[in-house]
Scaffold this motif. Sequence first.
Motif, PDB file in Angstrom:
ATOM      1  N   ASN A  13      30.938  36.625  53.724  1.00  0.00           N
ATOM      2  CA  ASN A  13      31.650  36.732  52.449  1.00  0.00           C
ATOM      3  C   ASN A  13      30.980  37.778  51.574  1.00  0.00           C
ATOM      4  O   ASN A  13      29.765  37.822  51.467  1.00  0.00           O
ATOM      5  CB  ASN A  13      31.648  35.391  51.708  1.00  0.00           C
ATOM      6  N   LEU A  14      31.793  38.605  50.970  1.00  0.00           N
ATOM      7  CA  LEU A  14      31.261  39.684  50.151  1.00  0.00           C
ATOM      8  C   LEU A  14      32.097  39.752  48.871  1.00  0.00           C
ATOM      9  O   LEU A  14      33.207  40.290  48.861  1.00  0.00           O
ATOM     10  CB  LEU A  14      31.346  40.995  50.944  1.00  0.00           C
ATOM     11  N   PHE A  15      31.546  39.179  47.800  1.00  0.00           N
ATOM     12  CA  PHE A  15      32.312  39.085  46.560  1.00  0.00           C
ATOM     13  C   PHE A  15      32.112  40.301  45.663  1.00  0.00           C
ATOM     14  O   PHE A  15      30.988  40.743  45.458  1.00  0.00           O
ATOM     15  CB  PHE A  15      31.968  37.792  45.811  1.00  0.00           C
ATOM     16  N   VAL A  16      33.232  40.821  45.179  1.00  0.00           N
ATOM     17  CA  VAL A  16      33.202  41.972  44.276  1.00  0.00           C
ATOM     18  C   VAL A  16      33.996  41.636  43.010  1.00  0.00           C
ATOM     19  O   VAL A  16      34.846  40.742  43.027  1.00  0.00           O
ATOM     20  CB  VAL A  16      33.802  43.239  44.943  1.00  0.00           C
ATOM     21  N   THR A  17      33.716  42.363  41.939  1.00  0.00           N
ATOM     22  CA  THR A  17      34.486  42.165  40.713  1.00  0.00           C
ATOM     23  C   THR A  17      35.535  43.262  40.605  1.00  0.00           C
ATOM     24  O   THR A  17      35.323  44.386  41.053  1.00  0.00           O
ATOM     25  CB  THR A  17      33.583  42.187  39.462  1.00  0.00           C
ATOM     26  N   GLY A  18      36.673  42.907  40.010  1.00  0.00           N
ATOM     27  CA  GLY A  18      37.754  43.880  39.864  1.00  0.00           C
ATOM     28  C   GLY A  18      39.090  43.184  39.945  1.00  0.00           C
ATOM     29  O   GLY A  18      39.158  41.967  40.152  1.00  0.00           O
ATOM     30  N   ASP A  19      40.141  43.968  39.796  1.00  0.00           N
ATOM     31  CA  ASP A  19      41.488  43.409  39.855  1.00  0.00           C
ATOM     32  C   ASP A  19      41.969  43.379  41.306  1.00  0.00           C
ATOM     33  O   ASP A  19      42.187  44.430  41.927  1.00  0.00           O
ATOM     34  CB  ASP A  19      42.441  44.247  38.990  1.00  0.00           C
ATOM     35  N   LYS A  20      42.115  42.162  41.833  1.00  0.00           N
ATOM     36  CA  LYS A  20      42.406  41.970  43.254  1.00  0.00           C
ATOM     37  C   LYS A  20      43.676  42.706  43.698  1.00  0.00           C
ATOM     38  O   LYS A  20      43.685  43.362  44.742  1.00  0.00           O
ATOM     39  CB  LYS A  20      42.520  40.474  43.536  1.00  0.00           C
ATOM     40  N   ASP A  21      44.743  42.585  42.923  1.00  0.00           N
ATOM     41  CA  ASP A  21      46.013  43.229  43.310  1.00  0.00           C
ATOM     42  C   ASP A  21      45.872  44.747  43.372  1.00  0.00           C
ATOM     43  O   ASP A  21      46.413  45.398  44.269  1.00  0.00           O
ATOM     44  CB  ASP A  21      47.140  42.847  42.330  1.00  0.00           C
ATOM     45  N   SER A  22      45.154  45.319  42.404  1.00  0.00           N
ATOM     46  CA  SER A  22      44.955  46.776  42.398  1.00  0.00           C
ATOM     47  C   SER A  22      44.135  47.220  43.601  1.00  0.00           C
ATOM     48  O   SER A  22      44.445  48.228  44.234  1.00  0.00           O
ATOM     49  CB  SER A  22      44.232  47.217  41.122  1.00  0.00           C
ATOM     50  N   ILE A  23      43.096  46.458  43.918  1.00  0.00           N
ATOM     51  CA  ILE A  23      42.238  46.842  45.052  1.00  0.00           C
ATOM     52  C   ILE A  23      42.991  46.648  46.368  1.00  0.00           C
ATOM     53  O   ILE A  23      42.817  47.422  47.311  1.00  0.00           O
ATOM     54  CB  ILE A  23      40.892  46.064  45.023  1.00  0.00           C
TER      55      ILE A  23
END
Length: 156
Positions: free
Chosen positions: A34-44
Amino acid sequence: PFDINELIRLCVIKNETLITSKNLEIEANFDSENLFVTGDKDSIERVVINLLHNAVKFSNENGKIILETVKNKDKVLISVKDDGIGIDENEQKRIWDRFYKSDKSRGKDKTGTGLGLAIVKNIINEHKQEIWVESEMGAGTKFTFSMDNYKYNIED
Ligand code: ATP
Ligand code: MG
């Protein structure tokens, strides 16, 4: 925050038909489970899909696409690599422009308007992240973008 590996897996599943239509092999090299990132999921998701669509479109039949995530301290680097037609060095700066299509791709594959990478670039800029391309004509192309590593932030 969301799991970038899970998002990439989902993008592959959603594009299974497209991928198998060219008999492409997909290799996934994920840094950890698992590799968690911050940001807008739909955009990414849009970023990954646009890069994946390009990788498929500019690949030859039976080609191979490598999807990779690498943890680098506070950042996660995500890359989409193909062994397709490649992008000429003097065109690499212009591919981010709206409606730009390389000479090579205009001949080979006329589908698309040349907006995919402009959208990608916008989303990456909004996230204050970076994206770059490495490519060699006739050998293939690798796009890499950065995201902020969520776990690193909370542990620190
Ligand atoms: P659209 O994305 O709007 O359907 P498009 O794929 O042609 O159209 P972009 O995704 O913006 O447009 O890409 C711009 C151009 O960059 C492409 O037309 C192609 O010339 C080049 N390009 C992008 N990705 C690759 C790749 N993986 N391999 C080779 N050329 C690429
Ligand atoms: Mg595109």
